[in-house]
Design a protein around this motif. Structure first.
Motif, PDB file in Angstrom:
ATOM      1  N   ALA A 191       0.814  -1.210   0.000  1.00 60.30           N
ATOM      2  CA  ALA A 191       0.000   0.000   0.000  1.00 60.30           C
ATOM      3  C   ALA A 191       0.854   1.269   0.000  1.00 60.30           C
ATOM      4  CB  ALA A 191      -0.934  -0.001   1.207  1.00 60.30           C
ATOM      5  N   LEU A 192       2.073   1.182   0.465  1.00 57.93           N
ATOM      6  CA  LEU A 192       2.918   2.368   0.565  1.00 57.93           C
ATOM      7  C   LEU A 192       3.793   2.505  -0.678  1.00 57.93           C
ATOM      8  CD1 LEU A 192       4.056   1.834   4.245  1.00 57.93           C
ATOM      9  CD2 LEU A 192       2.238   3.332   3.444  1.00 57.93           C
ATOM     10  N   LYS A 193       3.501   3.515  -1.487  1.00 63.45           N
ATOM     11  CA  LYS A 193       4.253   3.718  -2.734  1.00 63.45           C
ATOM     12  C   LYS A 193       5.717   4.044  -2.453  1.00 63.45           C
ATOM     13  CE  LYS A 193       0.674   3.519  -5.505  1.00 63.45           C
ATOM     14  NZ  LYS A 193       0.409   2.345  -6.253  1.00 63.45           N
ATOM     15  N   MET A 244       7.498   3.163   0.072  1.00 62.47           N
ATOM     16  CA  MET A 244       8.182   1.973   0.555  1.00 62.47           C
ATOM     17  C   MET A 244       8.533   1.045  -0.605  1.00 62.47           C
ATOM     18  SD  MET A 244       9.437   0.877   3.269  1.00 62.47           S
ATOM     19  CE  MET A 244       8.661   1.174   4.816  1.00 62.47           C
ATOM     20  N   LYS A 245       7.690   0.999  -1.622  1.00 59.49           N
ATOM     21  CA  LYS A 245       7.993   0.195  -2.807  1.00 59.49           C
ATOM     22  C   LYS A 245       9.254   0.699  -3.494  1.00 59.49           C
ATOM     23  CE  LYS A 245       3.424  -1.388  -4.203  1.00 59.49           C
ATOM     24  NZ  LYS A 245       2.414  -1.312  -5.250  1.00 59.49           N
ATOM     25  N   VAL A 246       9.398   2.010  -3.560  1.00 57.86           N
ATOM     26  CA  VAL A 246      10.580   2.598  -4.190  1.00 57.86           C
ATOM     27  C   VAL A 246      11.832   2.232  -3.393  1.00 57.86           C
ATOM     28  CG1 VAL A 246      11.714   4.779  -4.755  1.00 57.86           C
ATOM     29  CG2 VAL A 246       9.291   4.472  -5.246  1.00 57.86           C
ATOM     30  N   ILE A 247      11.738   2.317  -2.068  1.00 54.77           N
ATOM     31  CA  ILE A 247      12.890   2.008  -1.216  1.00 54.77           C
ATOM     32  C   ILE A 247      13.281   0.539  -1.361  1.00 54.77           C
ATOM     33  CG2 ILE A 247      13.638   1.812   1.198  1.00 54.77           C
ATOM     34  CD1 ILE A 247      11.935   4.329   1.744  1.00 54.77           C
ATOM     35  N   ILE A 248      12.293  -0.346  -1.364  1.00 55.51           N
ATOM     36  CA  ILE A 248      12.572  -1.777  -1.504  1.00 55.51           C
ATOM     37  C   ILE A 248      13.187  -2.075  -2.868  1.00 55.51           C
ATOM     38  CG2 ILE A 248      11.491  -4.051  -1.687  1.00 55.51           C
ATOM     39  CD1 ILE A 248       9.573  -3.143   0.520  1.00 55.51           C
ATOM     40  N   ALA A 249      12.713  -1.399  -3.909  1.00 53.87           N
ATOM     41  CA  ALA A 249      13.272  -1.610  -5.241  1.00 53.87           C
ATOM     42  C   ALA A 249      14.726  -1.167  -5.298  1.00 53.87           C
ATOM     43  CB  ALA A 249      12.435  -0.854  -6.274  1.00 53.87           C
ATOM     44  N   VAL A 250      15.052  -0.032  -4.676  1.00 51.40           N
ATOM     45  CA  VAL A 250      16.433   0.451  -4.666  1.00 51.40           C
ATOM     46  C   VAL A 250      17.333  -0.516  -3.898  1.00 51.40           C
ATOM     47  CG1 VAL A 250      17.932   2.282  -3.748  1.00 51.40           C
ATOM     48  CG2 VAL A 250      15.848   2.872  -4.980  1.00 51.40           C
ATOM     49  N   ILE A 251      16.854  -1.013  -2.764  1.00 52.54           N
ATOM     50  CA  ILE A 251      17.649  -1.950  -1.967  1.00 52.54           C
ATOM     51  C   ILE A 251      17.881  -3.244  -2.744  1.00 52.54           C
ATOM     52  CG2 ILE A 251      17.606  -3.417   0.100  1.00 52.54           C
ATOM     53  CD1 ILE A 251      16.279  -1.062   1.556  1.00 52.54           C
ATOM     54  N   SER A 252      16.860  -3.746  -3.409  1.00 50.68           N
ATOM     55  CA  SER A 252      17.024  -4.994  -4.155  1.00 50.68           C
ATOM     56  C   SER A 252      17.969  -4.825  -5.340  1.00 50.68           C
ATOM     57  CB  SER A 252      15.669  -5.527  -4.618  1.00 50.68           C
ATOM     58  OG  SER A 252      15.091  -4.659  -5.562  1.00 50.68           O
ATOM     59  N   ARG A 253      17.946  -3.649  -5.987  1.00 53.07           N
ATOM     60  CA  ARG A 253      18.867  -3.422  -7.106  1.00 53.07           C
ATOM     61  C   ARG A 253      20.301  -3.263  -6.643  1.00 53.07           C
ATOM     62  NH1 ARG A 253      14.690   0.197  -9.594  1.00 53.07           N
ATOM     63  NH2 ARG A 253      15.680   1.770  -8.308  1.00 53.07           N
ATOM     64  N   SER A 254      20.492  -2.724  -5.432  1.00 55.20           N
ATOM     65  CA  SER A 254      21.858  -2.489  -4.953  1.00 55.20           C
ATOM     66  C   SER A 254      22.392  -3.644  -4.113  1.00 55.20           C
ATOM     67  CB  SER A 254      21.907  -1.196  -4.143  1.00 55.20           C
ATOM     68  OG  SER A 254      21.074  -1.292  -3.016  1.00 55.20           O
ATOM     69  N   ALA A 255      21.611  -4.711  -3.937  1.00 55.62           N
ATOM     70  CA  ALA A 255      22.054  -5.843  -3.118  1.00 55.62           C
ATOM     71  C   ALA A 255      23.290  -6.505  -3.700  1.00 55.62           C
ATOM     72  CB  ALA A 255      20.932  -6.858  -2.968  1.00 55.62           C
ATOM     73  N   SER A 256      23.396  -6.593  -5.013  1.00 51.16           N
ATOM     74  CA  SER A 256      24.577  -7.226  -5.617  1.00 51.16           C
ATOM     75  C   SER A 256      25.832  -6.412  -5.325  1.00 51.16           C
ATOM     76  CB  SER A 256      24.381  -7.387  -7.114  1.00 51.16           C
ATOM     77  OG  SER A 256      24.241  -6.127  -7.736  1.00 51.16           O
ATOM     78  N   SER A 257      25.711  -5.105  -5.236  1.00 58.67           N
ATOM     79  CA  SER A 257      26.871  -4.277  -4.903  1.00 58.67           C
ATOM     80  C   SER A 257      27.339  -4.545  -3.478  1.00 58.67           C
ATOM     81  CB  SER A 257      26.521  -2.795  -5.044  1.00 58.67           C
ATOM     82  OG  SER A 257      26.161  -2.509  -6.372  1.00 58.67           O
TER      83      SER A 257
END
Length: 177
Positions: free
Chosen positions: A140-142, A144-157
């Motif tokens: 429901a939190l837009k 929070m979706k952005v934050i989770i997407a950024v974290i998942s994209r930067s996890a490999s780094s």
């Protein structure tokens, strides 16, 4: 204008479209969000050394919520189909938690409600995974979706940075510093 197929598949198609309208409705989503919140509160009420009546009531309430979530999973898969259901990563989380809850229900039923077998006592560990249902609230939190997407994209780094740190620690260990 919708064109319905002829024959016996007509009723199935109409039922699926109706089910899809129900599943996609905001009232359905809000009701299930309320169920997640109530389930979280009930899980939070469990404590060590509580009386048997309260433990039975909380277990019964947990079973009711599990059946509600099984119904939600089933209705979503029937409404949108397995391929579209699995296309959403949050559905993977929901489906996984519901699957773990189903295993817990089955094991509890087999053991007769928590019998003397130690293997069935370890099934209580599955209850820990039910806490992941709270992650549904993140939908429901837009922001929070952005934050989770950024974290998942930067996890490999993060993995590479961690490996680099271990290399430096290893080098300093070999040098005796």
């Amino acid at each position: 204008m919708r064109v319905w197929p002829k024959g016996p598949t007509r009723a199935l198609k109409k039922a699926r479209v109706l089910l899809k309208m129900i599943v996609k409705h905001s009232l359905f989503d809000n009701a299930l969000t309320a169920c997640v919140l109530l389930n979280t509160i009930i899980m939070g009420m469990e404590k060590y050394n509580m009386d048997l009546e309260m433990a039975a009531d909380l277990e019964f309430a947990g079973s009711i919520f599990t059946w509600i979530f099984i119904g939600e999973l089933t209705s979503k898969v029937l409404a949108v189909g397995p391929k579209k259901y699995l296309a959403d990563k949050m559905n993977w989380l929901d489906g996984g938690v519901v699957s773990i809850s189903i295993v817990e229900l089955l094991m509890t039923a087999v053991s007769g409600g928590g019998g003397d077998l130690s293997a069935f006592r370890t099934v209580r560990v599955f209850r820990t995974f039910r806490v992941l249902r709270v992650a549904r609230l993140l939908r429901a939190l837009k922001s929070m979706k952005v934050i989770i997407a950024v974290i998942s994209r930067s996890a490999s780094s993060f993995v590479y940075i961690t490996l680099l740190m271990f290399v430096f620690i290893f080098i300093y260990t070999l040098l005796g510093m």
